[in-house]
Scaffold this active site. Structure first.
Site, PDB file in Angstrom:
ATOM      1  N   SER A 148       1.097   3.297   2.319  1.00 24.88           N
ATOM      2  CA  SER A 148       1.568   3.607   3.670  1.00 24.88           C
ATOM      3  C   SER A 148       2.574   2.607   4.192  1.00 24.88           C
ATOM      4  O   SER A 148       3.232   2.852   5.200  1.00 24.88           O
ATOM      5  CB  SER A 148       0.384   3.669   4.641  1.00 24.88           C
ATOM      6  N   CYS A 149       2.713   1.448   3.542  1.00 20.71           N
ATOM      7  CA  CYS A 149       3.579   0.399   4.076  1.00 20.71           C
ATOM      8  C   CYS A 149       4.387  -0.232   2.965  1.00 20.71           C
ATOM      9  O   CYS A 149       3.819  -0.714   1.986  1.00 20.71           O
ATOM     10  CB  CYS A 149       2.749  -0.677   4.779  1.00 20.71           C
ATOM     11  N   GLY A 150       5.697  -0.240   3.128  1.00 20.98           N
ATOM     12  CA  GLY A 150       6.557  -0.776   2.082  1.00 20.98           C
ATOM     13  C   GLY A 150       6.858  -2.246   2.209  1.00 20.98           C
ATOM     14  O   GLY A 150       7.418  -2.842   1.307  1.00 20.98           O
ATOM     15  N   THR A 155       0.845  -1.178   0.000  1.00 23.70           N
ATOM     16  CA  THR A 155       0.000   0.000   0.000  1.00 23.70           C
ATOM     17  C   THR A 155       0.883   1.231   0.000  1.00 23.70           C
ATOM     18  O   THR A 155       2.094   1.163   0.117  1.00 23.70           O
ATOM     19  CB  THR A 155      -0.907   0.028   1.236  1.00 23.70           C
ATOM     20  N   CYS A 171       4.428  -4.595   3.693  1.00 23.89           N
ATOM     21  CA  CYS A 171       3.220  -5.278   4.141  1.00 23.89           C
ATOM     22  C   CYS A 171       3.076  -6.667   3.539  1.00 23.89           C
ATOM     23  O   CYS A 171       2.450  -7.539   4.133  1.00 23.89           O
ATOM     24  CB  CYS A 171       1.986  -4.449   3.794  1.00 23.89           C
TER      25      CYS A 171
END
Length: 285
Positions: free
Chosen positions: A124-126, A122, A128
């Protein structure tokens, strides 16, 4: 291709304007664009490359993003590992160019695409999509602990304003992260923006790969948000000896920086900062 902002009709509410009858006004507002980018990777030859990752990103510098992602994930090691990389047609109509096709050089192993190493990320998260902490602790080829870089504290203190001044899309939307590469004297080298802070870093790293500037010895990387584990890892993979962030680091980021011999600076605001690892590189006048 490369459209970072869009326009939306919004209802602007200002409670301080009730007495003037202007509490609710319809107007146009700029928003950051977020679209999926599919990265396909494989050897040269006929047939399509296999999908490796889908990341939510702000369009623009997509080739750099794809190459930077492959480098920071340890799937390639240098510029010579990539034969070609190009935007190609996706399934959408009209075509949005949300696919990057990367052809690996002869002899470069094709990455595994099994479900346990699913790379959906996503904005927001590299990391995940990684299956375990062991899978994300990719080790760098570059001994950053040996880098003799030193930076004066007053130079560091001036960098957030320089980064912010260069964020053209942020000025219009207020919704994009930035990553900037600087010299030890505080001179900007390259800056990239994205709705995902890890994407902004990958775009910087991908630029460095294409320009054959790895490792990024003697440079520092500044990010506009917090310093997370994945950003510290990406900086390490590119050979960056100092990572600075305007916000907080995580415990894993501090641990990894110490393990790698990197310098990690957090809460870089005004004339104050916290150095969580590698304090010998920050000089106080």
């Amino acid at each position: 291709m490369g459209r970072a902002t869009d326009r939306r009709s919004v209802l602007r509410i200002d409670l301080d304007a009730v007495a003037d009858g202007r509490a609710a006004v319809r107007r146009q507002d700029a928003v950051s664009v977020e679209e999926p980018l599919e990265i396909r990777v494989g050897p040269a030859g006929p047939g399509r490359r296999r999908p490796l990752a889908v990341t939510m990103r702000t369009p623009g510098d997509d080739i750099d993003l794809a190459i930077g992602f492959l480098l920071t994930e340890g799937l390639i090691r240098s510029t010579g590992d990539v034969l070609t990389a190009q935007l190609c047609a996706g399934a959408e109509t009209p075509n949005t160019y949300n696919v990057v096709d990367v052809v690996l050089a002869p002899g470069v192993p094709e990455p595994a695409t099994d479900p346990s190493r699913n790379f959906y990320t996503t904005s927001s998260c590299g990391v995940c999509g990684k299956a375990s902490i062991e899978a994300v602790r990719t080790r760098s080829s570059y001994p950053v602990a040996e880098d003799p870089l030193t930076v004066r504290a007053h130079v560091l203190a001036a960098l957030p304003d320089r980064l912010r001044a260069a964020q053209r899309a942020f000025d219009r939307t207020g919704g994009l992260h930035a990553a900037g590469l600087f010299t030890a004297d505080g001179e900007p080298v390259v800056l990239r923006e994205d709705v995902g802070r890890h994407n902004a870093v990958d775009k910087v790293v991908g630029w460095a790969v294409r320009e054959r500037r790895l490792p990024l010895a003697g440079h520092l990387l500044l990010v506009s948000g917090r310093a997370s584990f994945e950003l510290t890892q990406k900086a390490w993979m590119a050979g960056v000896p100092l990572l600075a962030a305007v916000s907080a680091p995580s415990s894993l980021a501090a641990d990894l920086a110490g393990e790698a011999g990197m310098t990690l600076v957090g809460f870089l605001r005004g004339r104050t900062m916290n150095v969580y690892a590698g304090g010998h590189r920050v000089l106080v006048d």
